[in-house]
Scaffold this active site. Structure first.
Site, mmCIF file in Angstrom:
data_model
loop_
_atom_site.group_PDB
_atom_site.id
_atom_site.type_symbol
_atom_site.label_atom_id
_atom_site.label_comp_id
_atom_site.label_asym_id
_atom_site.label_seq_id
_atom_site.Cartn_x
_atom_site.Cartn_y
_atom_site.Cartn_z
ATOM 1 N N GLY A 107 0.817 -1.200 0.000
ATOM 2 C CA GLY A 107 0.000 0.000 0.000
ATOM 3 C C GLY A 107 0.853 1.252 0.000
ATOM 4 O O GLY A 107 2.088 1.186 0.075
ATOM 5 N N MET A 108 0.211 2.394 -0.056
ATOM 6 C CA MET A 108 0.933 3.661 -0.136
ATOM 7 C C MET A 108 1.838 3.875 1.082
ATOM 8 O O MET A 108 3.006 4.231 0.956
ATOM 9 C CB MET A 108 -0.073 4.813 -0.275
ATOM 10 C CG MET A 108 0.531 6.156 -0.568
ATOM 11 S SD MET A 108 -0.721 7.342 -1.123
ATOM 12 C CE MET A 108 -1.848 7.348 0.283
ATOM 13 N N LEU A 109 1.301 3.641 2.277
ATOM 14 C CA LEU A 109 2.119 3.755 3.483
ATOM 15 C C LEU A 109 3.132 2.626 3.556
ATOM 16 O O LEU A 109 4.286 2.838 3.952
ATOM 17 C CB LEU A 109 1.230 3.755 4.723
ATOM 18 C CG LEU A 109 1.960 3.737 6.072
ATOM 19 C CD1 LEU A 109 2.886 4.933 6.226
ATOM 20 C CD2 LEU A 109 0.952 3.680 7.219
ATOM 21 N N ALA A 124 -5.381 -2.736 5.647
ATOM 22 C CA ALA A 124 -6.729 -2.312 6.031
ATOM 23 C C ALA A 124 -7.688 -2.453 4.862
ATOM 24 O O ALA A 124 -7.290 -2.391 3.702
ATOM 25 C CB ALA A 124 -6.720 -0.860 6.511
ATOM 26 N N TYR A 151 -16.802 1.834 8.212
ATOM 27 C CA TYR A 151 -15.340 1.789 8.203
ATOM 28 C C TYR A 151 -14.787 2.236 9.551
ATOM 29 O O TYR A 151 -13.916 1.574 10.137
ATOM 30 C CB TYR A 151 -14.810 2.686 7.080
ATOM 31 C CG TYR A 151 -13.332 2.956 7.137
ATOM 32 C CD1 TYR A 151 -12.410 1.944 6.881
ATOM 33 C CD2 TYR A 151 -12.844 4.226 7.448
ATOM 34 C CE1 TYR A 151 -11.046 2.187 6.933
ATOM 35 C CE2 TYR A 151 -11.490 4.478 7.508
ATOM 36 C CZ TYR A 151 -10.590 3.458 7.246
ATOM 37 O OH TYR A 151 -9.240 3.703 7.304
ATOM 38 N N THR A 166 -7.164 5.453 12.243
ATOM 39 C CA THR A 166 -7.730 6.509 11.424
ATOM 40 C C THR A 166 -8.525 7.528 12.228
ATOM 41 O O THR A 166 -9.023 7.221 13.326
ATOM 42 C CB THR A 166 -8.664 5.877 10.359
ATOM 43 O OG1 THR A 166 -9.356 6.908 9.648
ATOM 44 C CG2 THR A 166 -9.711 4.987 11.012
#
Length: 289
Positions: free
Chosen positions: A13-15, A59, A124, A100
């Site tokens: 993922g991006m992170l 996630a 979510y 989050t």
């Protein structure tokens, strides 16, 4: 002392990409989703046993889809986190659970403290809040809950990249100006997570967002400005123009007292980070003139 072994979930993922960069040169395992099913407690136990630190960046993030398939989101965001925490507790492993701003109701007018009560208003958010609770129950003495928000980076689709895609095909477009938050570069967040671990900071909840605050409209204009494009092409609107299945928090500004209490610096101001990210080239080459 032997070298610490790190397990990163959600590594593609991006992170996850930036976590791998921040941990470059260290002993890191980064299994793909197809290689480690977080809902499989046996597989998770086997994977965790070979490590000293787990960073859970995996996630279910399809916020709108979660409204009609909360069970699927819960399986990853809550059960997956619980499996990792239980395995970590059994093996003496430290764990970072990335969470989050959606665990809050978004109705505040001052930054949410780390100790503020959760009050998720979306599926979510509820599943991520459940994940936090499981980790804190299973691994209270050696876990970090790192809440983040408004992420952008080089290795994934995000709001900033979407704004630049729109700039290539539209003369003007609208962006909401009534939702406030903290745009956060994933490279900054990854560095902060590693700093937290390296410092041996106290277990607990930390807010991994940039300092300062703006709106989506302000963020969008800054992205264009940094790329040499005319920010006046973006028109302010309000949330009523973009009704979606899952409610979006009107206020996502998070406080950073836990970092200071631990003797660490919070992440830098969002505008300074955006300038650095742009200079780093994560959006490509800026337009000249």
């Amino acid at each position: 002392m032997s070298e610490s072994r790190y397990l990163i979930t959600g590594a593609n993922g991006m992170l996850g990409y930036d976590l791998r960069t921040a941990l470059a040169g260290r002993n890191v395992s980064a299994p793909a989703r197809s290689e480690l099913d977080l809902t499989d407690s046996t597989a998770v136990s086997e994977a965790v046993a070979a490590h000293d630190v787990v960073i859970n960046a995996a996630a279910y993030t399809a916020v709108d889809d979660a409204e009609t398939d909360e069970a699927a989101a819960f399986a990853v965001n809550a059960i997956g986190a619980r499996n990792l925490a239980r395995a970590s507790a059994m093996n003496g492993v430290r764990m970072v659970q990335v969470s989050t701003d959606y665990v809050f109701d978004g109705r505040a007018v001052t930054p949410y403290a780390e100790s503020a009560p959760r009050g998720a208003v979306s599926a979510y958010g509820r599943t991520k809040a459940a994940g936090e609770e499981f980790v804190l129950q299973e691994l209270p003495e050696s876990s970090y809950i790192v809440r983040t928000a408004w992420l952008y980076g080089a290795n994934g689709k995000n709001f900033a990249s979407t704004m630049l895609e729109l700039a290539a095909v539209r003369e003007t477009w609208s962006v909401v100006d009534d939702q406030r938050g903290q745009p956060t570069w994933t490279a900054d967040l990854a560095d902060a997570v590693v700093q937290l671990l390296d410092a041996g900071a106290p277990a607990g909840i930390y807010h991994g967002t940039s300092s300062g605050e703006t709106t989506w409209f302000g963020f969008a204009r800054a992205v264009l400005e940094n790329m040499g494009l005319d920010p006046e092409r973006i028109v302010a609107t309000d949330s009523s123009a973009f009704v979606r299945p899952a409610p979006r928090p009107a206020y996502s500004v998070l406080g950073h007292d836990a970092w200071r209490t631990a003797g660490l610096n919070p992440i830098r101001d969002w505008r300074a980070a955006l300038d650095a990210a742009t200079e780093h080239g994560i959006f490509g080459r800026a337009t000249v003139g």
